[in-house]
Design a protein around this motif. Structure first.
Motif, short mmCIF file in Angstrom:
data_model
loop_
_atom_site.label_atom_id
_atom_site.label_comp_id
_atom_site.label_asym_id
_atom_site.label_seq_id
_atom_site.Cartn_x
_atom_site.Cartn_y
_atom_site.Cartn_z
N ARG A 148 46.33 23.16 88.93
CA ARG A 148 45.89 21.75 89.45
C ARG A 148 47.61 22.41 90.16
NH1 ARG A 148 45.41 16.30 90.76
NH2 ARG A 148 48.23 15.97 91.13
N TRP A 149 48.58 22.68 88.89
CA TRP A 149 49.81 22.88 89.38
C TRP A 149 50.15 24.02 89.92
CZ3 TRP A 149 51.78 18.80 85.04
CH2 TRP A 149 51.36 17.71 85.21
N VAL A 150 49.75 24.65 88.85
CA VAL A 150 50.19 26.25 88.72
C VAL A 150 49.95 26.82 90.03
CG1 VAL A 150 48.91 28.62 88.24
CG2 VAL A 150 49.50 26.97 86.63
N ALA A 151 48.62 26.12 90.80
CA ALA A 151 48.20 26.51 92.62
C ALA A 151 48.93 26.65 93.04
CB ALA A 151 46.38 26.27 92.56
N GLN A 152 49.43 25.04 93.02
CA GLN A 152 50.68 24.35 94.02
C GLN A 152 52.06 24.92 94.07
OE1 GLN A 152 50.29 19.94 92.93
NE2 GLN A 152 48.75 20.36 94.57
N ALA A 166 57.80 30.66 89.63
CA ALA A 166 57.94 29.01 89.04
C ALA A 166 57.90 28.31 87.34
CB ALA A 166 57.33 28.30 89.90
N VAL A 167 57.99 27.83 87.17
CA VAL A 167 57.82 27.30 85.37
C VAL A 167 57.43 26.46 85.57
CG1 VAL A 167 58.92 27.92 83.29
CG2 VAL A 167 59.83 28.72 84.21
N ILE A 168 56.41 26.12 84.32
CA ILE A 168 55.87 24.43 83.71
C ILE A 168 55.99 24.83 82.48
CG2 ILE A 168 53.90 23.83 83.17
CD1 ILE A 168 52.52 24.46 85.89
N ALA A 169 57.32 23.75 82.18
CA ALA A 169 57.41 23.93 80.71
C ALA A 169 56.93 22.30 80.10
CB ALA A 169 59.11 24.10 80.59
N CYS A 170 56.08 21.98 78.91
CA CYS A 170 56.15 21.07 78.51
C CYS A 170 56.02 21.26 77.10
CB CYS A 170 54.33 21.16 78.64
SG CYS A 170 54.14 20.29 80.59
N GLN A 171 56.20 19.57 76.25
CA GLN A 171 55.84 19.49 74.89
C GLN A 171 54.95 18.51 74.53
OE1 GLN A 171 56.88 17.89 72.06
NE2 GLN A 171 58.56 16.13 73.46
N VAL A 172 54.13 18.70 73.20
CA VAL A 172 53.65 17.01 73.84
C VAL A 172 53.57 16.60 72.22
CG1 VAL A 172 51.69 17.13 75.67
CG2 VAL A 172 51.53 18.19 73.61
N PRO A 173 52.91 15.66 71.20
CA PRO A 173 52.65 15.33 70.16
C PRO A 173 51.58 16.09 69.51
CG PRO A 173 52.65 13.17 71.37
CD PRO A 173 53.11 14.71 72.51
N GLY A 174 51.51 16.12 68.29
CA GLY A 174 50.02 16.91 67.44
C GLY A 174 50.21 16.70 66.70
N ALA A 215 47.22 31.22 80.59
CA ALA A 215 46.67 32.76 81.13
C ALA A 215 45.90 32.51 82.53
CB ALA A 215 46.75 32.84 79.97
N GLY A 216 44.97 32.22 81.69
CA GLY A 216 42.98 32.23 82.69
C GLY A 216 43.95 31.42 84.39
N ALA A 217 45.07 30.90 84.93
CA ALA A 217 45.30 30.51 85.63
C ALA A 217 46.55 31.25 86.00
CB ALA A 217 45.92 28.82 85.53
N GLY A 218 46.38 32.63 85.38
CA GLY A 218 47.57 33.39 86.11
C GLY A 218 48.42 33.55 85.38
N CYS A 219 49.07 32.90 84.53
CA CYS A 219 49.94 33.04 83.85
C CYS A 219 51.09 33.78 82.51
CB CYS A 219 50.60 31.32 83.26
SG CYS A 219 50.56 29.94 84.69
N ALA A 220 51.84 34.37 82.53
CA ALA A 220 52.89 34.45 81.12
C ALA A 220 53.14 33.06 80.33
CB ALA A 220 54.07 35.13 81.75
N VAL A 221 52.59 32.94 79.74
CA VAL A 221 52.73 32.12 78.81
C VAL A 221 53.50 32.60 76.97
CG1 VAL A 221 50.97 30.18 77.46
CG2 VAL A 221 50.39 31.11 79.89
N ILE A 279 53.83 20.22 69.69
CA ILE A 279 53.04 21.75 70.21
C ILE A 279 53.99 21.85 71.84
CG2 ILE A 279 51.09 22.16 71.66
CD1 ILE A 279 49.08 20.61 69.73
N PHE A 280 54.12 23.17 71.85
CA PHE A 280 55.16 23.37 73.44
C PHE A 280 54.35 24.57 74.20
CE2 PHE A 280 57.67 22.36 69.26
CZ PHE A 280 59.09 21.99 70.14
N PHE A 281 54.27 24.71 75.66
CA PHE A 281 54.44 25.80 75.61
C PHE A 281 55.25 25.98 77.33
CE2 PHE A 281 51.16 22.18 77.26
CZ PHE A 281 51.06 22.71 78.42
N VAL A 282 55.40 27.00 78.02
CA VAL A 282 55.61 27.51 78.56
C VAL A 282 55.23 28.26 79.47
CG1 VAL A 282 58.74 28.61 79.67
CG2 VAL A 282 58.11 26.32 77.86
N ALA A 283 54.91 28.10 81.03
CA ALA A 283 54.32 29.44 81.22
C ALA A 283 54.42 29.43 82.67
CB ALA A 283 52.88 28.21 82.16
N THR A 284 55.49 30.91 83.39
CA THR A 284 55.38 31.45 84.24
C THR A 284 54.49 32.12 85.44
OG1 THR A 284 57.27 31.76 82.76
CG2 THR A 284 57.04 32.55 84.84
N ILE A 285 54.85 31.78 86.56
CA ILE A 285 53.31 31.17 87.03
C ILE A 285 53.57 33.28 87.91
CG2 ILE A 285 52.42 30.72 89.76
CD1 ILE A 285 53.59 28.19 88.86
N GLY A 286 52.57 33.69 88.02
CA GLY A 286 52.76 35.14 88.50
C GLY A 286 52.90 35.27 89.27
#
Length: 254
Positions: free
Chosen positions: A111-115, A120-128, A173-179, A247-254
């Protein structure tokens, strides 16, 4: 309720994943940086140092944390991350150790990718580490006859609370981001008696403490302390090794 002072115990160690995440963010001149789950703001203040021309939008669901962040000069707001909508000029969405508290966060990310705007970049980290003794022993104790009736309404986080790096990579990646997705296990050297208990009191044990009165809370701690000491034996110098997987991920919206 969150206790900002307790959360800031071991602040340097808790902050390491934040800076490792930030180091992989490919944004040079963002117009707006949204820090969702800013906590007490001790890390958020460094965002304006890195990007002095950006608008820093800080928010947290905890009024106590927001008050602490405002004490650091941030214009922080009380916002539930599930209700947040990006402003049109948001070039970076940063979420540090927040999404594990949101059961449906896998739905939020597309949803955030679409908005968000292109680039723009989404950068997150969570405990694993929900399968680690620091969490599994809490669940084990809470399920015993003494505690199960008192803690029946507490939702304990388990391994499936968060995804794997590949899982987040596939989703975005399925939402169109480079991850860019990865994981790191930090071997923390904690000082002091009952070090792991004190560490998780600021985070994982917060719902347990909220569900109990003071006498019961102290009794729960007393039962848990030796269990954690067996799993994380204190060293002769008074320190304790504590594995801290993130766990980390950085997604750049295409």
């Amino acid at each position: 309720m969150w206790d900002p002072a307790k959360y800031l115990d071991y602040a340097d160690l808790r902050g390491r994943p934040f800076y490792d995440l930030l180091a992989r963010v490919p944004v040079t001149r963002p117009r707006r940086v949204a820090d969702l789950g800013c906590g007490p703001g001790n890390l958020t203040v460094d965002l304006s140092k890195r990007w002095p021309d950006a608008i820093i939008e800080a928010s947290d669901s905890s009024p106590e944390m927001v008050e602490a962040a405002r004490g650091r000069g941030l214009d922080a707001q009380v916002v539930d991350v599930r209700d947040w909508t990006p402003r049109p000029d948001t070039d970076l969405l940063l979420s540090n150790a927040v999404l594990q508290w949101v059961p449906n966060h896998r739905e939020l990310l597309p949803r955030w990718v679409a908005q968000l705007p292109s680039g723009a970049v989404i950068a997150c980290q969570v405990p694993g580490n929900f399968a680690a003794p620091s969490h599994s022993l809490v669940r084990e104790l809470a399920a015993t006859p003494e505690w199960a009736p008192r803690l029946a309404d507490v939702v304990f986080r388990e391994d499936e609370t968060v995804d794997t790096p590949q899982g987040y990579g596939e989703l975005l990646a399925g939402a169109g981001c480079a991850v860019d997705a990865w994981e790191t296990t930090y071997l923390q050297r904690l000082a002091g008696p009952d070090a792991v208990l004190e560490w998780i009191t600021g985070t994982a044990l917060r719902p347990v403490k909220a569900a109990l009165d003071e006498e019961a809370w102290q009794r729960f701690r007393d039962r848990l302390a030796p269990m954690l000491d067996d799993a994380y034996p204190p060293r002769g110098d008074g320190t304790t090794w504590f594995a801290f997987r993130r766990i980390f991920f950085v997604a750049t919206i295409g």
